[in-house]
Design an enzyme around this catalytic site. Structure first.
Site, PDB file in Angstrom:
ATOM      1  N   CYS A 120       0.870  -1.182   0.000  1.00 56.53           N
ATOM      2  CA  CYS A 120       0.000   0.000   0.000  1.00 56.53           C
ATOM      3  C   CYS A 120       0.904   1.228   0.000  1.00 56.53           C
ATOM      4  CB  CYS A 120      -0.915  -0.001   1.226  1.00 56.53           C
ATOM      5  SG  CYS A 120      -2.274   1.205   1.127  1.00 56.53           S
ATOM      6  N   CYS A 122      -0.122   4.125   1.831  1.00 51.46           N
ATOM      7  CA  CYS A 122      -0.519   5.047   2.904  1.00 51.46           C
ATOM      8  C   CYS A 122       0.584   5.294   3.921  1.00 51.46           C
ATOM      9  CB  CYS A 122      -1.792   4.566   3.591  1.00 51.46           C
ATOM     10  SG  CYS A 122      -1.642   2.990   4.457  1.00 51.46           S
ATOM     11  N   LYS A 195     -12.419  -4.779   2.394  1.00 46.17           N
ATOM     12  CA  LYS A 195     -11.872  -3.891   3.437  1.00 46.17           C
ATOM     13  C   LYS A 195     -12.807  -2.689   3.583  1.00 46.17           C
ATOM     14  CE  LYS A 195      -7.713  -1.283   4.667  1.00 46.17           C
ATOM     15  NZ  LYS A 195      -6.341  -0.913   4.231  1.00 46.17           N
ATOM     16  N   GLU A 233     -16.667  -7.427  -4.770  1.00 45.86           N
ATOM     17  CA  GLU A 233     -15.245  -7.165  -4.532  1.00 45.86           C
ATOM     18  C   GLU A 233     -14.448  -8.470  -4.495  1.00 45.86           C
ATOM     19  OE1 GLU A 233     -13.398  -4.613  -4.449  1.00 45.86           O
ATOM     20  OE2 GLU A 233     -14.524  -2.837  -3.855  1.00 45.86           O
ATOM     21  N   LYS A 248     -11.775  -7.481   6.392  1.00 45.93           N
ATOM     22  CA  LYS A 248     -11.275  -6.553   7.404  1.00 45.93           C
ATOM     23  C   LYS A 248     -12.275  -5.423   7.600  1.00 45.93           C
ATOM     24  CE  LYS A 248      -7.276  -3.585   8.380  1.00 45.93           C
ATOM     25  NZ  LYS A 248      -5.993  -3.044   7.867  1.00 45.93           N
TER      26      LYS A 248
END
Length: 325
Positions: A120, A122, A195, A233, A248
């Site tokens: 990721c 982030c 998620k 998804e 999650k």
């Protein structure tokens, strides 16, 4: 009054009997332990909102991973907090990045321990979002190339599996194509397929230093009110080549986990997130709950709902208890 011939309490009379007929079994081998890796040496920085969890320099991550392996925990999941960040998270794909160095060091010390890496942006961006910002929004397609480069760099460092958590559309296909082209066709992808944009992530954002500087992540993470969308998804990620799927958070989304178990045959992973961990710790500190009993009951509930594996910060303490049973 005449009782029926069947008395369900007959099979509950002793611990041995209850164990013999137990339908759901939680084992140490089901657990994946997340680690937060930072720059420096001999660093263990406690995370205030996650008692017992620390940010770890690479040398300390090796020790922590080794302790997990010796408890029988088969896998760790690595997150990186770099010394420097920029708008495109470029440090996330550097060969000498903190995760890349941690992967190499852990695999050298504990070659049989499975090392999974979070993919990721982030943690690496100065704005805290999971992708490239253009026009005030996360640019999905521009982000895919950067995620793919990060995944390949993790593979080159020796990662056994990559786990994209960004929630960009098409990221599994992008990672699969990049890994295959780089010679890592056998490397599996554990996708954060489902998620949700959850408030249960609060302590994690302190741990990973990844809180967004503006706005939130609701434009790319899922709406907590949506159930059917989770099926879409998950099925898209399967079609793109995901080998395992993560749901999650876990506890508030066991219905989603159960739905997916009924629809899909590939391994499912529940992520017992930081907020769930912190709530139990806080309640136990106040004497409101029996920590160990509630921890094992919660993890067993995730297994019962359909999880094959569980990512949890409780992994070492759960492993110690399970080994004594």
């Amino acid at each position: 009054m005449h009782f029926p011939a069947t008395r369900l309490r007959r099979l509950r009379r002793s611990p041995t009997l209850r164990g013999m007929v137990r339908e759901t079994r939680l084992a140490v081998e089901d657990l994946i332990y997340p680690l937060f890796c930072i720059a420096g040496r001999n660093q263990r920085r406690p995370i205030a909102s996650m008692p017992g969890i620390c940010q770890l320099s690479v040398d300390q991550a090796v020790l922590e991973a080794g302790s997990a392996w010796q408890l029988g925990i088969p896998a760790v999941l690595l997150f990186g907090i770099p010394a420097d960040k920029d708008a495109v998270g470029s440090s996330g794909a550097r060969p000498d990045g903190v995760v890349q160095r941690a992967v190499a060091a852990i695999k050298e010390a504990w070659p049989d321990l499975l090392v999974i890496t979070d993919v990721c942006l982030c943690e690496y961006t100065d704005h805290g979002h999971c992708g490239v910002i253009r026009g005030g929004e996360v640019d999905n397609d521009a982000t895919l190339e950067l995620l793919a480069a990060q995944a390949v760099s993790h593979a080159r460092a020796g990662a056994d599996m990559v786990a994209p958590s960004d929630m960009m559309d098409g990221r599994v296909a992008a990672l699969r194509a990049a890994l295959d082209a780089a010679g890592y066709a056998q490397l599996p992808i554990m996708s954060y397929a489902v998620k949700y944009a959850s408030a249960f992530y609060g302590p994690f954002r302190e741990a990973a230093e990844s809180a967004p500087r503006f706005g939130d992540r609701r434009s790319y993470q899922m709406d907590p009110a949506n159930r059917r969308e989770a099926h879409r998804e998950a099925e898209l990620d399967v079609a793109e080549g995901a080998d395992c799927l993560i749901v999650k958070p876990a506890l508030a989304y066991l219905d989603i986990l159960r739905d997916l178990r009924r629809r899909l045959d590939l391994p499912l992973v529940a992520y017992n997130v930081s907020g769930e961990f912190a709530m139990l710790k806080a309640a136990a500190e106040r004497g409101w709950l029996d920590h160990d009993q509630v921890m094992l009951e919660s993890l067993t509930g995730m297994k019962r709902a359909g999880a094959d594996l569980i990512i949890t910060y409780h992994a070492p303490e759960a492993a110690r208890l399970l080994r004594t049973r």
